[in-house]
Design a protein around this motif. Structure first.
Motif, PDB file in Angstrom:
ATOM      1  N   ARG A  72      -1.160  -9.495   6.636  1.00 53.54           N
ATOM      2  CA  ARG A  72      -1.038  -8.080   6.231  1.00 53.54           C
ATOM      3  C   ARG A  72       0.386  -7.789   5.777  1.00 53.54           C
ATOM      4  O   ARG A  72       0.626  -7.132   4.767  1.00 53.54           O
ATOM      5  CB  ARG A  72      -1.364  -7.170   7.412  1.00 53.54           C
ATOM      6  CG  ARG A  72      -2.796  -6.691   7.504  1.00 53.54           C
ATOM      7  CD  ARG A  72      -2.879  -5.500   8.445  1.00 53.54           C
ATOM      8  NE  ARG A  72      -2.089  -4.398   7.949  1.00 53.54           N
ATOM      9  CZ  ARG A  72      -0.930  -3.982   8.465  1.00 53.54           C
ATOM     10  NH1 ARG A  72      -0.417  -4.566   9.522  1.00 53.54           N
ATOM     11  NH2 ARG A  72      -0.274  -2.984   7.941  1.00 53.54           N
ATOM     12  N   ASN A 116      -3.872  -4.291  -3.101  1.00 52.41           N
ATOM     13  CA  ASN A 116      -4.385  -4.814  -1.842  1.00 52.41           C
ATOM     14  C   ASN A 116      -5.917  -4.819  -1.877  1.00 52.41           C
ATOM     15  O   ASN A 116      -6.548  -3.767  -1.904  1.00 52.41           O
ATOM     16  CB  ASN A 116      -3.873  -3.915  -0.707  1.00 52.41           C
ATOM     17  CG  ASN A 116      -4.154  -4.495   0.648  1.00 52.41           C
ATOM     18  OD1 ASN A 116      -5.097  -5.245   0.825  1.00 52.41           O
ATOM     19  ND2 ASN A 116      -3.320  -4.146   1.614  1.00 52.41           N
ATOM     20  N   ILE A 162      -4.710   4.001   5.875  1.00 53.57           N
ATOM     21  CA  ILE A 162      -4.207   4.084   7.252  1.00 53.57           C
ATOM     22  C   ILE A 162      -5.351   3.871   8.245  1.00 53.57           C
ATOM     23  O   ILE A 162      -6.402   4.498   8.143  1.00 53.57           O
ATOM     24  CB  ILE A 162      -3.557   5.458   7.494  1.00 53.57           C
ATOM     25  CG1 ILE A 162      -2.428   5.677   6.484  1.00 53.57           C
ATOM     26  CG2 ILE A 162      -3.032   5.567   8.918  1.00 53.57           C
ATOM     27  CD1 ILE A 162      -1.982   7.114   6.365  1.00 53.57           C
ATOM     28  N   ASP A 163      -5.107   2.972   9.179  1.00 54.00           N
ATOM     29  CA  ASP A 163      -6.040   2.784  10.281  1.00 54.00           C
ATOM     30  C   ASP A 163      -5.435   3.497  11.480  1.00 54.00           C
ATOM     31  O   ASP A 163      -4.515   2.979  12.133  1.00 54.00           O
ATOM     32  CB  ASP A 163      -6.214   1.279  10.549  1.00 54.00           C
ATOM     33  CG  ASP A 163      -7.245   1.006  11.621  1.00 54.00           C
ATOM     34  OD1 ASP A 163      -7.527   1.922  12.417  1.00 54.00           O
ATOM     35  OD2 ASP A 163      -7.766  -0.135  11.668  1.00 54.00           O
ATOM     36  N   GLU A 189      -5.758   1.436  14.912  1.00 52.16           N
ATOM     37  CA  GLU A 189      -4.886   0.272  15.108  1.00 52.16           C
ATOM     38  C   GLU A 189      -3.431   0.586  14.786  1.00 52.16           C
ATOM     39  O   GLU A 189      -2.533  -0.161  15.151  1.00 52.16           O
ATOM     40  CB  GLU A 189      -5.352  -0.884  14.219  1.00 52.16           C
ATOM     41  CG  GLU A 189      -6.700  -1.459  14.595  1.00 52.16           C
ATOM     42  CD  GLU A 189      -6.674  -2.239  15.901  1.00 52.16           C
ATOM     43  OE1 GLU A 189      -5.575  -2.632  16.339  1.00 52.16           O
ATOM     44  OE2 GLU A 189      -7.757  -2.440  16.476  1.00 52.16           O
ATOM     45  N   THR A 209      -2.163   0.728  11.651  1.00 53.03           N
ATOM     46  CA  THR A 209      -1.673  -0.065  10.519  1.00 53.03           C
ATOM     47  C   THR A 209      -1.681   0.780   9.249  1.00 53.03           C
ATOM     48  O   THR A 209      -2.524   1.665   9.079  1.00 53.03           O
ATOM     49  CB  THR A 209      -2.545  -1.318  10.294  1.00 53.03           C
ATOM     50  OG1 THR A 209      -3.893  -0.914  10.088  1.00 53.03           O
ATOM     51  CG2 THR A 209      -2.453  -2.253  11.471  1.00 53.03           C
ATOM     52  N   TYR A 210      -0.729   0.484   8.375  1.00 54.79           N
ATOM     53  CA  TYR A 210      -0.565   1.220   7.122  1.00 54.79           C
ATOM     54  C   TYR A 210      -0.505   0.196   5.992  1.00 54.79           C
ATOM     55  O   TYR A 210       0.453  -0.566   5.906  1.00 54.79           O
ATOM     56  CB  TYR A 210       0.728   2.043   7.158  1.00 54.79           C
ATOM     57  CG  TYR A 210       0.698   3.156   8.180  1.00 54.79           C
ATOM     58  CD1 TYR A 210       0.774   2.883   9.547  1.00 54.79           C
ATOM     59  CD2 TYR A 210       0.596   4.479   7.777  1.00 54.79           C
ATOM     60  CE1 TYR A 210       0.731   3.915  10.484  1.00 54.79           C
ATOM     61  CE2 TYR A 210       0.553   5.511   8.707  1.00 54.79           C
ATOM     62  CZ  TYR A 210       0.616   5.228  10.051  1.00 54.79           C
ATOM     63  OH  TYR A 210       0.563   6.243  10.980  1.00 54.79           O
ATOM     64  N   ASP A 211      -1.518   0.186   5.149  1.00 56.42           N
ATOM     65  CA  ASP A 211      -1.574  -0.792   4.056  1.00 56.42           C
ATOM     66  C   ASP A 211      -1.205  -0.126   2.739  1.00 56.42           C
ATOM     67  O   ASP A 211      -1.910   0.785   2.290  1.00 56.42           O
ATOM     68  CB  ASP A 211      -2.978  -1.391   3.951  1.00 56.42           C
ATOM     69  CG  ASP A 211      -3.291  -2.289   5.136  1.00 56.42           C
ATOM     70  OD1 ASP A 211      -2.370  -2.995   5.595  1.00 56.42           O
ATOM     71  OD2 ASP A 211      -4.432  -2.273   5.614  1.00 56.42           O
ATOM     72  N   PRO A 212      -0.127  -0.571   2.098  1.00 57.66           N
ATOM     73  CA  PRO A 212       0.268   0.030   0.827  1.00 57.66           C
ATOM     74  C   PRO A 212      -0.559  -0.494  -0.344  1.00 57.66           C
ATOM     75  O   PRO A 212      -1.241  -1.512  -0.226  1.00 57.66           O
ATOM     76  CB  PRO A 212       1.732  -0.392   0.680  1.00 57.66           C
ATOM     77  CG  PRO A 212       1.825  -1.667   1.437  1.00 57.66           C
ATOM     78  CD  PRO A 212       0.804  -1.615   2.524  1.00 57.66           C
ATOM     79  N   MET A 247      -7.103  -2.837   5.710  1.00 57.93           N
ATOM     80  CA  MET A 247      -7.674  -2.921   7.063  1.00 57.93           C
ATOM     81  C   MET A 247      -8.316  -4.293   7.272  1.00 57.93           C
ATOM     82  O   MET A 247      -9.485  -4.430   7.634  1.00 57.93           O
ATOM     83  CB  MET A 247      -8.665  -1.774   7.290  1.00 57.93           C
ATOM     84  CG  MET A 247      -7.954  -0.413   7.230  1.00 57.93           C
ATOM     85  SD  MET A 247      -9.038   1.020   7.218  1.00 57.93           S
ATOM     86  CE  MET A 247      -9.786   0.913   8.813  1.00 57.93           C
ATOM     87  N   SER A 269       1.607  -6.666   2.120  1.00 57.74           N
ATOM     88  CA  SER A 269       2.342  -5.407   1.922  1.00 57.74           C
ATOM     89  C   SER A 269       3.621  -5.651   1.128  1.00 57.74           C
ATOM     90  O   SER A 269       3.943  -4.936   0.174  1.00 57.74           O
ATOM     91  CB  SER A 269       2.705  -4.770   3.263  1.00 57.74           C
ATOM     92  OG  SER A 269       1.538  -4.409   3.937  1.00 57.74           O
TER      93      SER A 269
END
Lengths: 1187, 252
Positions: free
Chosen positions: B190, B97, A94-95, A98, A100-103, B101, B194
């Protein structure tokens, strides 16, 4: 039995050759099955020790690897799966800045200042998407992202969490927009929100006015220039201030009214155009869905009346058909379901006037599905998708207990009926869309081998007379159609339906080679090959199937793709393959077969029916009937004593009836005696007939071997692969066109399919494969044309030695062998594989004792030569024969049979409630076996087993005997003994048979406790912060054989295995929405077949509400706040517009909170629950003025 | 003698010319005040333009390299390196991933790649100014890149004092911006990553219908899926690869 005696029985060389051929045929099947069996464990993931590497040498983070050398120097490496390590566990990165949530990010890969949460699907508070309004634009983003974007654009945040993506985008159509008048006569055509941000005053905003409106008195004037606007379809006029105005309409360039107020799309030019005003020179009311979108006229060399933009035609043409922008459709290389080798499914997309090609995954691992939606007026919108081809699951269903009954209900599977003859009929579950095979892969044999079947044809010897001249002839009695071309055709169709197997063609309609072999029936014809090459049917496409199954195949519904564990399925499948050529279908056919004839009693009953119907009008009816009845019964008994075969037994009954009736009528003897004598006469006659061999039966085997398809032996078509830009070449496609075809310059712009050696005219050379020879044997007498295999003592080989040997070629070649010198194409057996490889190996080649074969009418000698030939990829064949000589020691057989294997293994568990267990044992040579509950000699053992001693029926483990053993206690001990040379039973040489002197002890146990599911979690309702949420389903089991496989099933879905199972704790992460859920769990002890079931019901409650303050009071200078749920509270004495993080803490993290307060102050309180739910921005949980 | 006289005359003339030239130099020099000369030189504009020129090639590189200046883990297709943003070595499993970020990574990549060139901008300016008689005093440089919608923001913080003749002009910030769809392209990348890491697929066609300004191509190549995301208006393209849910040929 003495060798000398057998040698005397030798007949001509031709017959000897035929005998060896049978041996080789059996060995070939056996070796093939062994090969398949051995290859499987290599690919079973669970058998492979996976290690987690933090970073591989090629830079990939957190990969499960097998070879430690793949791990980068200095990177963490531990002997467990990555999911079991803390640093490689997947979660959400998690950023917070910003938003943003990257899985699916390993913990160690989430960089600072990122925050890692233990939910790889990112179903965590704050990750929900909503609609962020940014002036006249919208974005579908997280709340934090919206804050950031608003800040960047200097706009007040406008975030609408209750809208979905489509609603959000639709909002742009309904945005309040107008003229924002700036100081100095300037003006901007923007949203009210932007106007307020720019001027700080809503008074300056004039909704639905253009900047050129005369009443606004701005400096902006109309022009004939036009522009495109991001996110909008149409062409818009531009004013002199650079603001967009209304839709471009060349008739309104100088129309003051048109430059005054905002005109809706519906009231603009061409609003009813069915083409979205595509290529209109005068109107810019484009519509991307109907066919037009704003684009540069100059770039497209299009002349437009005014400005530089126009509505570009977004439709596409393909094969005379017009497709709308966004439509997609499927293109196939061949008829659906009859997919030829090298073919692929393609998804074509109409992308704003350009046709894009998306190849579905090669090897037909994906298929193209299309759905046509009726959009009225007889028109449809076509939508295609490439989705996973579930073909492997179909093959698994054919395994023992695999559930062939579920075939039709399983996605992409269908039942393929085989009906060759009354006793050779069965169904096999096959893929609707066969997958492709990698031509060299060793596992291909396993796929194709499922369609390898042997049909047993039964012949009986009859006496046929032409006048007075009679002769004995063999007549086919059962499964006669197996010897016809229909057998080969049906079996080849089955073979093809499994994948790239059998006789088939490639995408250039060229026949492959060596995809099957058949013995005992004619091969398929060239026309039949051609019929396989049907082009795709115009307008035919794969329709979207059951959505739950569709999604599950793609891993989308209810479970992550991780829930899909094909390795396990393959392992189950192995059971079917391991059974070898027999397969389930054949087993079914076999079990349904009632034997070569009727039993004696049945024969008698049958005869009674016949007799009764044939004697109705005779005088003395009762007497005759009694005589006939007696004759029938007694004939049955006598025939059995005399050992008559079923055919003669049946004839004897007719003869006996006739004789008995005649005797009863024409003689004085009574009916009973008439019957007796009739029976005696009939059986005696038939016994004499049987001495001439009449009525003897013979089994003939028709064998179809399904093998991987192999490409043609030339490179003529290689470059055809490079010619169609709409169907780009690939490795699979290229190699299907010819054995020497190769895709070169991979990854470059020069990638192409070519013949790798077009001038090759040299046949391959052959030599022994030194690295592959059994430990007790060696190669000798090696020349350019062959070698000899002998024992270490330079003698002949022991009978029944399991031999592994091979040859090498100097270039990739396909090698075959046979027992006599034949042309390459006529050779019956592949030397290892039918692919072009360097190393050609034969595993488990067993030469039986020659005397045993001789005793069975097969003229084997101890000396054997096999003749091999190899052909390279260009069809150059080894000119002579490569010979491999070997011999078997000839001596008296004084060795008792050896039990090589039991199924199940000794000391195995059986079902907790089992009362019997079917057990198989395998011997190294043909033998009779018996079992007993006590250890006693073979002859005293009471329970003979059913043994398959025909050489043709030898299995991968040897000769099989089976029996059902009783299970009476927790530990059941059995004793097996066997006796070899069963054909000697009842002969003078029966004393030469060798029986085991010691018993094989065999134990079967029951588990101490039955398998049961102790608990399933979640077992009660619970709250979550998001919907959907990640829920971990757990089940605990105990008892049984231990470590069962558990599967789970949500309502409306299929049963799927837990991701972590085969232990006592079974876990699966599931993505579930809020609401009531019922989950069924089924656990199976794979080893013993016991099943335990259970289910759980729970409700997921989505807590999206901020905590409520239900009571506030001040006592002793303390402000006390009671909330309706556990929460933490803060306050500010300024206003409610502060951020929670900036508030002053109020003590208490549960429902009661207190803080010391001062009189005269107002306390603006905000409370937040454990899920982070807060009051809306600018809103307080409560406001307390302490007066 | 006459020759000697002539020589003396020539020397005198030359001396006069030299003296006049020297006087003219100082007079002319003093005639343009340092402040005005600096305005004419416009060091800020010079630096901002130079920095933009320094950063733009790096932006091109990260667009081509899928977020990396020089991809390490990539798929070669048509002689171009497609950086793996999501990668799974094993079959059947969803990808991991590799670039969480991503925006931060790209910002960092551009910074690292262009920092030397940006420093060179100051060196060049300094040299230029010193050549013109200015003395330059400079501090440490803080250089960062920030991606925002449609723009690449370049932040350069550096104390840069230019002085001459008692006049000093100080500069601290040299922020500039480059119009680029990089932010939007990264956000779409992104989103694709995802979806691929969770569902083994990204439905680009539906996405393009909702957001027609973006052009997405998906190419199934070998065991990878290659994505080319482009902004239609500018034609700028971001290329990357994923290896996810690979189903091998055959049964195994």
């Amino acid at each position: 039995m003495k060798r000398a005696r057998n040698k005397e029985n030798k007949i001509n060389n031709k017959r000897a050759s035929a005998g060896i051929e049978i041996v080789l045929l059996v060995l070939a099947i056996f070796a093939f099955a062994y090969f398949v069996h051995e290859s499987l464990p290599l690919v079973k993931a669970d058998d492979v020790s996976l290690k987690c590497c933090e970073e591989t040498v090629d830079g990939a983070p957190c990969q499960d690897i097998v070879d430690e050398d793949d791990c980068a120097a200095g990177a963490n490496l531990v002997p467990s799966k990555c999911e079991e390590t803390s640093w490689c566990r997947l979660g959400c990165c998690i950023d917070d800045y910003e938003g943003t949530y990257d899985p699916n990010v390993p913990q160690s890969s989430c960089p600072s200042p990122g925050r890692w949460e233990d939910d790889k699907n990112c179903l965590v508070p704050g990750a929900e998407l909503g609609c962020c309004v940014l002036g006249n634009m919208v974005r579908f983003v997280t709340d934090t992202q919206c804050s950031r974007l608003s800040e960047l654009q200097g706009l007040e945040k406008d975030y609408r969490s209750n809208l979905n993506e489509a609603q959000c985008i639709a909002l742009t159509m309904m945005q309040e927009i107008g003229a924002c008048v700036l100081p100095g006569g300037n003006c901007r055509f923007i949203s009210g929100q932007e106007c307020v941000s720019s001027t700080g005053n809503l008074q300056n905003f004039h909704k639905d006015y253009l900047c050129t409106a005369p009443e606004l008195n701005t400096n902006c004037e109309k022009t004939d220039k036009t522009t495109c606007i991001d996110g909008k379809d149409g062409v818009y006029f531009l004013d002199t201030c650079g603001n967009p105005a209304n839709i471009y309409d060349s008739s309104k360039v100088n129309d003051d009214n048109y430059w005054s107020g905002v005109i809706s799309f519906d009231d603009s030019c061409g609003s009813t155009s069915s083409s979205g005003n595509a290529e209109s020179v005068s109107c810019g009311n484009c519509n991307r869905f109907f066919g037009g979108i704003c684009a540069s006229a100059a770039e497209d060399n299009f002349n437009v009346n005014n400005g530089d933009f126009y509505c570009r035609d977004t439709s596409c043409e393909y094969k005379g058909e017009t497709y709308r922008n966004g439509e997609s459709w499927c293109v196939y290389d061949s008829k659906i379901g009859d997919d030829v080798v090298g073919s692929r499914h393609w998804k074509y997309v109409c992308n704003q006037g350009r046709t894009d090609i998306e190849p579905c995954a090669d090897y037909r691992n994906q298929i193209c599905e299309q759905h046509n939606t009726d959009i009225g007026d007889g028109e449809v919108f076509r939508d295609a998708t490439c989705r996973v081809n579930n073909w492997r699951a179909c093959l698994v269903l054919n395994s023992d207990g695999g559930g062939i009954s579920e075939c039709e209900e399983t996605l992409d599977c269908k039942l393929h009926p085989i009906y060759v003859d009354e006793y050779f009929k069965f169904d096999v579950c096959v893929p609707k869309y066969p997958g492709g095979l990698n031509f060299d892969a060793p596992g291909n044999g396993a796929v194709c081998g499922m369609a390898s079947q042997t049909c047993t044809v039964y012949y009986q010897q009859h006496l046929e007379c032409d006048g007075l001249k009679c002769s004995r002839i063999w007549k086919c009695e059962e499964n006669c159609h197996c010897e016809k071309s229909g057998f080969t055709q049906q079996m080849n169709n089955l073979c093809r339906s499994l994948g790239d197997c059998g006789g088939d063609v490639n995408i250039e309609k060229k026949s492959g080679r060596s995809g099957y072999s058949v013995s005992g029936a004619p091969p398929i014809s060239l026309n039949q090959y051609k019929s396989n090459a049907e082009p795709p049917v115009e307008g035919e496409y794969i329709q979207v199937g059951d959505l739950t199954q569709y999604s599950q195949a793609a891993g989308l519904v209810g479970t992550s793709i991780d829930g899909y564990e094909p390795e396990e399925e393959f392992w189950e499948h192995q059971a079917a393959i391991g059974g070898g050529a027999a397969g389930v279908g054949f087993a079914l056919a076999y079990l349904s077969w009632s034997g070569p004839g009727l039993s004696v009693l049945q024969t008698a009953e049958h005869a009674l029916e016949m007799g009764a119907s044939g004697t109705g009008a005779w005088a003395g009816f009762t007497n005759a009937l009694m005589a006939a009845g007696t004759a029938i019964i007694l004939t049955g008994v006598f025939a059995d004593w005399a050992g008559l075969n079923p055919m003669l037994s049946e004839i004897a009954v007719y003869v006996a009836i006739t004789a008995a009736v005649l005797l009863s009528v024409y003689t004085e003897i009574g009916a009973m005696y008439a019957g007796l004598w009739g029976a005696v006469i009939a059986v005696a006659i038939m016994y004499l007939v049987s001495l001439f061999g009449i009525g003897d039966t013979e089994e003939r085997y028709v064998t179809f071997t399904c093998k991987p398809w192999q490409p043609p032996l030339n490179g003529d078509d290689c470059e055809e692969c490079n010619k169609d830009p709409l169907k780009p070449c690939s490795e699979y496609r290229c190699r299907s066109l010819g054995a020497p075809c190769e895709l070169i310059n991979k990854g470059t712009t020069q990638e192409m399919c070519v013949d790798n050696n077009p001038d090759d005219a040299t046949p391959p050379t052959i030599g022994p494969q030194y690295s592959t020879i059994s430990a007790t044997e060696k190669y000798s007498d090696i020349t350019d044309t062959g070698f000899k295999i002998e024992g270490e003592d330079e003698e002949c080989l022991e009978a029944y030695t399991s031999l592994t040997f091979g040859i090498n070629t100097n270039e990739p070649a396909h090698c075959k062998y046979d027992s006599s010198m034949k042309d390459f194409d006529d050779m019956a057996h592949d030397f290892g594989t039918n692919a072009h490889v360097y190393n050609h190996t034969i595993y488990n080649f067993i030469l039986p004792d020659p005397s045993h074969g001789q005793s069975q009418g097969l003229d084997w000698t101890g000396d054997t030569t096999i003749y091999a030939k190899c052909v390279d990829t260009h069809g150059n064949i080894f000119p002579s024969f490569y010979t491999i000589d070997m011999c078997v020691k000839e001596a008296d057989d004084i060795t008792a049979p050896r039990i090589q294997k039991t199924e199940p293994e000794n000391d195995a568990l059986v079902g907790y409630n089992a009362t019997s267990k079917n057990v198989k044992i395998y011997t190294n040579e043909p033998a009779n076996c018996s079992w007993s509950l006590q250890d006693k000699t073979y002859n005293l053992m009471e329970n003979p087993m059913d043994c398959k001693n025909n050489f043709m029926l030898m299995t991968v483990f040897g000769y099989m005997c089976n029996s059902s053993l009783p299970i009476n206690s927790s530990e059941n001990v059995f004793y097996f003994r066997c006796k070899d040379q069963p054909w000697l039973e009842g002969t003078e040489q029966s004393d030469e048979r060798n029986a085991n002197q010691q018993s094989e002890t065999y134990v079967l146990r029951r588990p101490e406790n039955p398998l049961k599911i102790d608990w399933i979690e979640p077992g009660q309702d619970f709250e979550v912060a998001t919907s959907p949420a990640t829920v971990v389903l757990k089940a605990q089991t105990s008892g049984g054989a231990g470590d069962p496989q558990c599967s789970w099933q949500a309502e409306g879905y299929s049963l799927v295995p837990f991701y972590n199972t085969f232990s006592t704790l079974h876990e699966q992460s599931i993505t579930m929405y809020a609401g009531g859920h019922k989950i069924y769990v089924e656990c199976e002890d794979i080893q013993i077949g016991d099943i335990a079931t259970g289910e759980t019901e729970f409700r997921i409650i989505h807590d999206a509400r901020a905590p409520q303050v239900i009571r506030v009071y001040v006592q002793d200078g303390s402000l006390n706040i009671i909330t309706n749920e556990d929460a933490e509270c803060v306050y500010s004495t300024e206003s409610c517009t502060y951020d929670f993080a900036d508030g002053t803490d109020i003590s208490g993290t549960e429902k009661e909170h207190s803080v010391t307060v001062r009189k005269g102050k107002t306390y603006y309180v905000k409370c937040r629950d454990r899920f982070g739910n807060l009051p809306d921005s600018g809103v307080c949980s409560t406001t307390v003025a302490y007066i | 003698m006459e020759n000697n006289k002539g020589q003396v005359t020539i020397f005198i003339i030359l001396a006069i010319i030299i003296v006049i030239a020297v006087i003219a130099f100082f007079v002319l020099r003093a005639g343009i005040p340092p402040k005005e000369e600096l305005e004419k030189l416009n060091p800020r504009q010079f630096i901002e333009q130079c920095v933009r020129d320094a950063v733009e090639p790096s932006i091109k590189k990260v667009l081509a390299g899928g977020g990396r200046i020089e991809p390490e883990l990539y798929k070669l297709y048509q002689s171009q390196k497609y950086n793996y943003l999501c990668y799974q070595k094993n079959n059947y499993r969803t990808c991991i991933n590799t670039h969480p970020m991503l925006k931060n990574i790209v910002e960092q990549e551009i910074e690292e790649d262009s920092e030397l060139m940006v420093k060179q901008c100051f060196s060049t300016l300094k040299q230029d100014l010193e050549d013109k008689g200015f003395s330059v005093s400079e501090g440490q440089m803080e250089f960062s890149i920030e991606l925002i919608p449609q723009v690449v923001l370049i932040h350069v913080d550096k104390k840069f004092d230019i002085s001459r003749g008692g006049t000093t002009q100080s500069f601290k910030k040299f922020d500039s911006r480059i119009l680029s769809p990089l932010y939007g392209l990264i956000m779409i990348a992104r989103e694709i990553v995802s979806q691929e890491s969770m569902y083994c697929n990204f439905e680009y066609n539906g996405f393009m219908l909702l957001y027609p300004q973006w052009d997405i191509k998906k190419i199934a190549y070998d065991e990878s899926r290659l994505y080319r995301v482009a902004e239609r208006r500018s034609g700028k393209e971001f290329k990357f690869a994923v290896r996810s849910c690979v189903i091998p040929a055959g049964l195994f």
